[in-house]
Design a protein around this motif. Structure first.
Motif, short mmCIF file in Angstrom:
data_model
loop_
_atom_site.label_atom_id
_atom_site.label_comp_id
_atom_site.label_asym_id
_atom_site.label_seq_id
_atom_site.Cartn_x
_atom_site.Cartn_y
_atom_site.Cartn_z
N GLU A 34 0.71 -1.24 -0.03
CA GLU A 34 0.00 0.04 -0.04
C GLU A 34 0.82 1.20 -0.20
N LEU A 35 1.77 1.19 0.79
CA LEU A 35 2.84 2.47 0.81
C LEU A 35 3.39 2.80 -0.59
N TRP A 36 3.82 1.81 -1.36
CA TRP A 36 4.38 1.94 -2.64
C TRP A 36 3.12 2.40 -3.67
N GLY A 37 2.01 2.59 -3.44
CA GLY A 37 0.85 2.98 -4.27
C GLY A 37 0.21 1.91 -4.89
N TYR A 38 0.29 0.54 -4.27
CA TYR A 38 -0.36 -0.43 -5.04
C TYR A 38 -1.89 -0.25 -4.58
N LYS A 39 -3.04 -0.53 -5.39
CA LYS A 39 -4.48 -0.49 -4.84
C LYS A 39 -4.94 -1.97 -4.83
N GLU A 40 -5.66 -2.37 -3.67
CA GLU A 40 -6.41 -3.52 -3.64
C GLU A 40 -7.22 -3.79 -4.67
N VAL A 41 -7.19 -5.19 -4.98
CA VAL A 41 -8.52 -5.58 -5.68
C VAL A 41 -8.63 -7.19 -5.00
N ILE A 42 -9.98 -7.66 -5.30
CA ILE A 42 -10.50 -8.74 -4.67
C ILE A 42 -11.36 -9.28 -5.83
N THR A 43 -10.94 -10.48 -6.59
CA THR A 43 -11.30 -11.28 -7.45
C THR A 43 -12.48 -12.35 -6.76
N PRO A 44 -13.60 -13.05 -7.57
CA PRO A 44 -14.10 -14.09 -7.07
C PRO A 44 -13.39 -15.11 -6.76
N THR A 45 -13.65 -16.32 -5.84
CA THR A 45 -12.91 -17.49 -5.85
C THR A 45 -13.33 -18.39 -6.83
N LEU A 46 -14.53 -18.20 -7.26
CA LEU A 46 -14.79 -18.87 -8.65
C LEU A 46 -14.46 -18.11 -9.80
N GLU A 47 -14.13 -19.12 -11.07
CA GLU A 47 -14.06 -18.38 -12.05
C GLU A 47 -14.47 -19.54 -13.21
N PHE A 48 -14.93 -19.07 -14.65
CA PHE A 48 -15.15 -19.70 -15.40
C PHE A 48 -13.84 -20.76 -15.93
N TYR A 49 -14.00 -21.81 -16.13
CA TYR A 49 -13.04 -22.68 -16.80
C TYR A 49 -12.16 -22.04 -17.96
N GLU A 50 -12.96 -21.56 -18.87
CA GLU A 50 -12.64 -20.82 -19.88
C GLU A 50 -11.56 -19.92 -19.75
N THR A 51 -11.68 -19.03 -18.80
CA THR A 51 -10.94 -17.86 -18.28
C THR A 51 -9.15 -18.47 -18.49
N PHE A 52 -9.07 -19.68 -17.70
CA PHE A 52 -7.85 -20.34 -17.71
C PHE A 52 -7.65 -21.14 -18.76
N ASN A 53 -8.43 -21.59 -19.31
CA ASN A 53 -8.29 -22.42 -20.80
C ASN A 53 -7.91 -21.71 -21.75
#
Length: 379
Positions: A34-53
């Motif tokens: 955070e001190l270096w200016g990086y902003k937090e994001v939270i993504t879902p635990t579940l993703e579509f298989y196609e996202t990784f495929n």
């Protein structure tokens, strides 16, 4: 033993002090980012298989936990955070001014070989720097990786740096299929010297190349290994990789990190979407790498344009067993003892003590006629 009392393979419970230590580590590293200016994001635990495929070079299908939703679509528990970040940037950050600095703390799930000793669920704490020129971004990320390792309180830590272009550069103008290339990469990465030599002997390639690949697993160590590697460089791509690593070392040395830097020119990561520097962090008392990262310039697209990107993640769970946390023990603590008739008064007293920064536990004792405050540790 009943299955209701068992855990799935590769998972574990964290209890009591382990939870305190884990939360402390996460907060400490997250604050640094955070001190270096990086902003937090939270993504879902579940993703579509196609996202990784969609990125077949990333993970094998059998390494993912897969199941179906109520519409019959295949879902996965996220096995990696870089690809969800790539999806996020491509869809939600199209109008964001570059560079983009993101940070996250997320559990990831990956199916490892049975009885291999590796966890199938672990917590990644990481950052991604997107859209900044290679030279500046690489140095920033490497410094942050070193600072993160320092913040973990490890007595002795090393950041081992490689460049996947050194391995790939050896295949320029070499007629060899992708299957054989991947097998050579795995044998080098595993430092499986005997099988590597035998496999190379089966291939119809120049003897000088065989010698190069046989030496590659041995090309690791301090800055002197870069000078030695120049003797192996037989084309401009290989020499360029070495010179880039030398430049990185000079910059990190000037910042005081020389003692924490090593190199491995035979480093070939399993996730082969990397196309530049790759690195791993190690600490005394931890058998495997606790930090991994690298450059991946072909993973994130915005309006059809590839965005330069580099990042890393820390496996928080790997550090818990060697970390001691005294912050909880040093806090002022007490017990407010009461009977059933004066519980309301006891709660009021305990709240006042908590407002003063104390940890207060209520304890019912029917033998007491009046409220009693018992001091515990840290006072």
């Amino acid at each position: 033993m009943s299955k209701r009392n068992m855990l799935p393979e590769g998972t574990r419970d964290l209890v009591l002090e382990e939870c305190i230590i884990k939360r402390s580590i996460q907060n400490n590293i997250d604050k640094l980012f955070e001190l270096w200016g990086y902003k937090e994001v939270i993504t879902p635990t579940l993703e579509f298989y196609e996202t990784f495929n969609y990125y077949p070079e990333s993970l094998k299908e059998e390494e993912m936990y897969k199941f179906f939703d109520n519409k019959g679509r295949t879902l996965v528990l996220r096995p990696d955070m870089t690809i969800p970040i790539a999806r996020l940037v491509s869809t939600k950050f199209k109008c964001e001014k570059l560079p983009i600095r993101l940070r996250y703390i997320s559990n990831v799930f990956r199916v490892h070989q049975s009885l291999g000793g590796k966890r199938n669920e672990y917590t990644d704490c990481g950052i991604e720097l997107i859209g900044l020129g290679k030279e500046n971004a690489d140095i920033e990320i490497l410094v942050l990786a070193l600072e993160a390792l320092k913040r973990l309180g490890l007595k002795d830590f090393k950041l081992e740096i490689g460049n996947i272009k050194f391995f790939n550069g050896a295949f320029k103008n070499l007629d060899i299929n992708e299957v054989n290339k991947k097998k050579i990469a795995k044998l080098i990465e595993d430092k499986n010297l005997k099988n590597l030599k035998d496999f190379l002997n089966e291939l119809n390639i120049d003897e000088n190349l065989k010698e190069f690949f046989n030496k590659l697993p041995w090309m690791f160590g301090d800055k002197n290994i870069l000078e030695e590697s120049k003797k192996m460089a037989f084309n401009n791509e290989l020499m360029s990789c070495i010179e880039y690593l030398e430049d990185i070392y000079i910059k990190l040395e000037s910042l005081g990190y020389a003692d924490n830097i090593t190199f491995d020119l035979g480093m070939v990561p399993k996730l082969n979407y990397y196309n530049g520097i790759i690195f791993r962090g190690y600490g005394k008392g931890i058998g495997d790498s606790l930090l991994t990262g690298g450059r991946y310039d072909k993973l994130i697209k915005s309006d059809g344009v590839d965005l330069q990107a580099v990042g890393f993640s820390i496996d928080i769970d790997s550090i818990i067993s060697i970390t001691k946390d005294t912050s909880y023990q040093n806090k002022k603590r007490c017990k407010v003892c009461y009977n059933n008739k004066n519980i309301i008064q006891a709660i009021k007293i305990s709240e006042k003590l908590r407002n003063d920064g104390m940890i207060v536990e209520l304890l019912c004792n029917e033998n007491l006629e009046e409220i009693k405050i018992v001091k515990c540790g840290g006072i």
